[in-house]
Scaffold this motif. Structure first.
Motif, PDB file in Angstrom:
ATOM      1  N   MET A  20      -2.496   7.217  -1.004  1.00  0.00           N
ATOM      2  CA  MET A  20      -0.931   7.272  -0.606  1.00  0.00           C
ATOM      3  C   MET A  20      -0.792   8.268  -2.702  1.00  0.00           C
ATOM      4  SD  MET A  20       0.018   3.112  -1.273  1.00  0.00           S
ATOM      5  CE  MET A  20      -0.096   3.442  -2.604  1.00  0.00           C
ATOM      6  N   GLY A  40       1.462   9.980  -8.040  1.00  0.00           N
ATOM      7  CA  GLY A  40       1.448   8.283  -7.644  1.00  0.00           C
ATOM      8  C   GLY A  40       2.541   7.741  -7.883  1.00  0.00           C
ATOM      9  N   SER A  41       3.324   7.545  -8.944  1.00  0.00           N
ATOM     10  CA  SER A  41       3.851   6.951  -8.954  1.00  0.00           C
ATOM     11  C   SER A  41       5.342   7.395  -8.049  1.00  0.00           C
ATOM     12  CB  SER A  41       4.858   6.446 -10.496  1.00  0.00           C
ATOM     13  OG  SER A  41       3.763   6.174 -11.466  1.00  0.00           O
ATOM     14  N   SER A  73      -9.134   5.197  -2.504  1.00  0.00           N
ATOM     15  CA  SER A  73     -10.209   3.749  -3.262  1.00  0.00           C
ATOM     16  C   SER A  73     -11.500   3.427  -2.101  1.00  0.00           C
ATOM     17  CB  SER A  73      -9.998   2.617  -4.358  1.00  0.00           C
ATOM     18  OG  SER A  73      -9.604   2.948  -5.506  1.00  0.00           O
TER      19      SER A  73
END
Ligand SMILES: Cc1cc2nc3c(=O)[nH]c(=O)nc-3n(C[C@H](O)[C@H](O)[C@H](O)COP(=O)(O)OP(=O)(O)OC[C@H]3O[C@@H](n4cnc5c(N)ncnc54)[C@H](O)[C@@H]3O)c2cc1C
Length: 554
Positions: free
Chosen positions: A189, A195-196, A227
């Motif tokens: 994402m 990112g937020s 990740s």
């Protein structure tokens, strides 16, 4: 002096007053509070398997795997020796051993593969124990857990992939999933610019043909944090013609080619070092639309509810391990003619840490019960509110907790051999990923504003403890007044913190031994606490609290 030492020729002293290593112990059997919570929250049936897992994790060999996996972090091989792209990540064998152990127990998808009342609670107990020994492996395991409900929105992909995700046979090979004994999933994402605020995502997705749910698209763009890139597939957000959408992106395309996920580099992280977190670029990578175009954020947020539960539970588990190490050390180390654990000020520090750890764990397992009761509207509303609040406060507390627990070991705590530096480095990541602290607190506000049932669920939970402790009754009344005053964004942290403290106290007042509940209410609800751990007021039964928390008798 033994012959061996005499022969060594440089024996200058006996080693004394150093504790034995905390190994070959049972993480479940030695944790009374955990056993009680598992029973209470509906997973009593899981006791034997949790005990087996607790013993396996506590073995000296497993603990050593944790050290090895972190001493030997993953290595990215972008190319093979002939210059062909490989995009493969190589891990130390200890990582694979830890993965195989956890997946063999079903920590990745157990409650989905074998649903039954209490399954999410049993799994939360597994996560709590797993993280104590090695937390890096939790990343792909948590993501795979969270992916399942999101993937179910796309029946054709779910039918093909869920059996792979449900398999308990870990298979680390970089091969098409159909050739493997089991599969894992990650998610993409976060991009460089945000990112937020995921609406800023710039990765583009173009339909190969007409587009639509389950249809192929070509993705072009990047993810700044990606990740566990050795997973077999990923849920990825990208801009489709009708807005941000969620895509299923397999590592291999159906025709057997490596999909165009170009791993740029691995992050050099503060902690979580056993786990690989990459930067990736998609060069017209193949993805399949999950759900409707434009619904991507809603789908990913559903997944995040599960991963956020894990962050809170993992935070509790990490605290438990730091506490276990601290109490164990204090039981064996003598200073000024007394065991450390018997020094009044150290007893205060340990008891205070024990309160924090138990409160975090009981709330984590209570929340997991709400995840078990998917058909209950009240429980769904409860988890909507409690999950972001608990992720915020538990993970936030764990950061200072780790420093304090480390200090109990004195200089030994600052040295890598002790595990404390690893725990210390690990704590902040749970607070940052899956929605950082402020974002969680704003989500608490949003839940209260948009889901009136969430506030009702909170009231119902607190009402169950009414009359159990006057300090909790007063605190709950003041929290209610704050809710009525409609807090604004700038007050969201304070609100989330108080909400969690009230929930933790309500559980401890109802279910914990009196010394624990009493000390928690005095210190956390009634102003009897300083700015650091170890500032509990007089008159509390510190010894009982510490004994309850000890991982083994001295
Ligand atoms: C080790 C690691 C692994 C990761 N793995 C993945 C992965 O696999 N996949 C993935 O997609 N992401 C991953 N992430 C990314 C992580 O989820 C993001 O870093 C996180 O969500 C924050 O986004 P950001 O870094 O863009 O910071 P920003 O969004 O810029 O936020 C910065 C700060 O601002 C705060 N903030 C944001 N909005 C507001 C507001 N309205 N009001 C007040 N404060 C605000 C945040 O709380 C934060 O403290 C990983 C991160 C780490 C550290």
């Amino acid at each position: 002096m033994s012959d061996d030492r005499a022969a060594a020729g440089f024996a200058t002293h006996e080693v004394m007053n150093q504790p034995p290593p905390l190994v070959d112990y049972d993480l479940f059997g030695s944790d009374r509070a955990l056993q009680e919570a598992v029973r209470r929250e509906g997973a009593d049936w899981a006791g034997p398997s949790l005990a087996g897992f607790g013993r396996a994790l506590g073995r000296a060999e497993t603990i050593e795997w944790g050290f090895q996996a972190n001493r030997n972090p993953p290595v990215l091989h972008r190319f093979d020796r002939y210059g062909q792209r490989r995009d493969a990540v190589e891990f130390h064998p200890a990582w694979h051993s830890l993965m195989a152990l956890a997946i063999g127990e079903g920590v990745h998808t157990g409650p989905w593969a074998e649903p039954r009342p209490g399954a999410h609670v049993a799994r939360a107990a597994q996560v709590y124990m797993q993280c104590q020994i090695e937390a890096g492996v939790q990343c792909p395991i948590t993501m795979t857990y969270g992916v399942v409900p999101a993937l179910r929105r796309q029946a054709d992909i779910a039918a093909e992939w869920l059996p792979r995700l449900f398999s308990r046979r870990y298979d680390p090979r970089l091969r098409p999933a159909a050739e493997k004994t089991g599969a894992l999933m990650g998610m993409g994402m976060t991009e460089k610019q945000g990112g937020s605020d995921l609406r800023t995502n710039t990765t583009r997705a173009e339909p190969v043909a007409s587009g639509g749910p389950g249809q192929p698209y070509r993705l072009t763009g990047h993810k700044w944090f990606f990740s566990a890139p050795m997973c077999d597939a990923f849920l990825v957000l990208a801009q489709a013609p009708k807005g941000i959408s969620c895509f299923f992106v397999p590592r291999w395309t159906p025709d057997g080619a490596l999909n165009a996920l170009r791993l740029q580099r691995l992050k050099d992280k503060l902690g979580n070092r056993s786990n690989a977190s990459s930067e990736v670029e998609f060069e017209r990578a193949l993805g399949f639309l999950v759900g409707e175009e434009g619904r991507g954020i809603a789908i990913i947020i559903e997944m995040a509810t599960y991963t956020r539960l894990d962050c809170a539970v993992a935070g509790a588990g990490l605290m438990r391990q730091a506490l276990a190490q601290a109490v164990h050390h204090a039981q064996h180390r003598t200073v000024f003619q007394r065991h450390l654990v018997d020094q009044p000020l150290m007893a205060n520090v340990l008891a205070d840490l024990a309160l924090e750890a138990e409160a975090a764990m009981v709330l984590g397992l209570r929340m997991a019960r709400a995840f078990d009761r998917q058909d209950d509207a009240g429980e769904t509303a409860f988890r909507r509110l409690a999950t972001p609040a608990a992720k915020y406060w538990v993970c936030k507390r764990s950061i200072s907790f780790a420093g304090e627990a480390m200090e109990v070991l004195g200089g030994n705590g600052y040295v890598e051999d002790s595990m404390m530096p690893r725990l210390y480095r690990e704590m902040p990541v749970n607070s940052i990923w899956e929605g950082s602290g402020n974002v969680m607190c704003l989500d608490v506000l949003r839940a209260l504003q948009r889901t009136p049932e969430a506030g009702e669920a909170l009231r119902a939970e607190l009402a169950a403890a009414k009359g159990g402790d006057p300090r909790l009754d007063r605190f709950a009344a003041s929290l209610e007044a704050s809710l009525q005053a409609r807090p604004d964004e700038a007050e969201a942290r304070r609100l989330a913190e108080r909400l969690v403290l009230a929930l933790q106290a309500s559980l401890l007042v109802r279910f914990a031994p009196a010394p624990v509940a009493d000390a928690f209410c005095t210190s956390r609800l009634d102003g009897g606490h300083g700015g650091a751990f170890g500032t509990l007021p007089r008159g509390l039964d510190l010894r009982a609290i510490v004994e309850r928390a000890a991982p083994a008798p001295a």
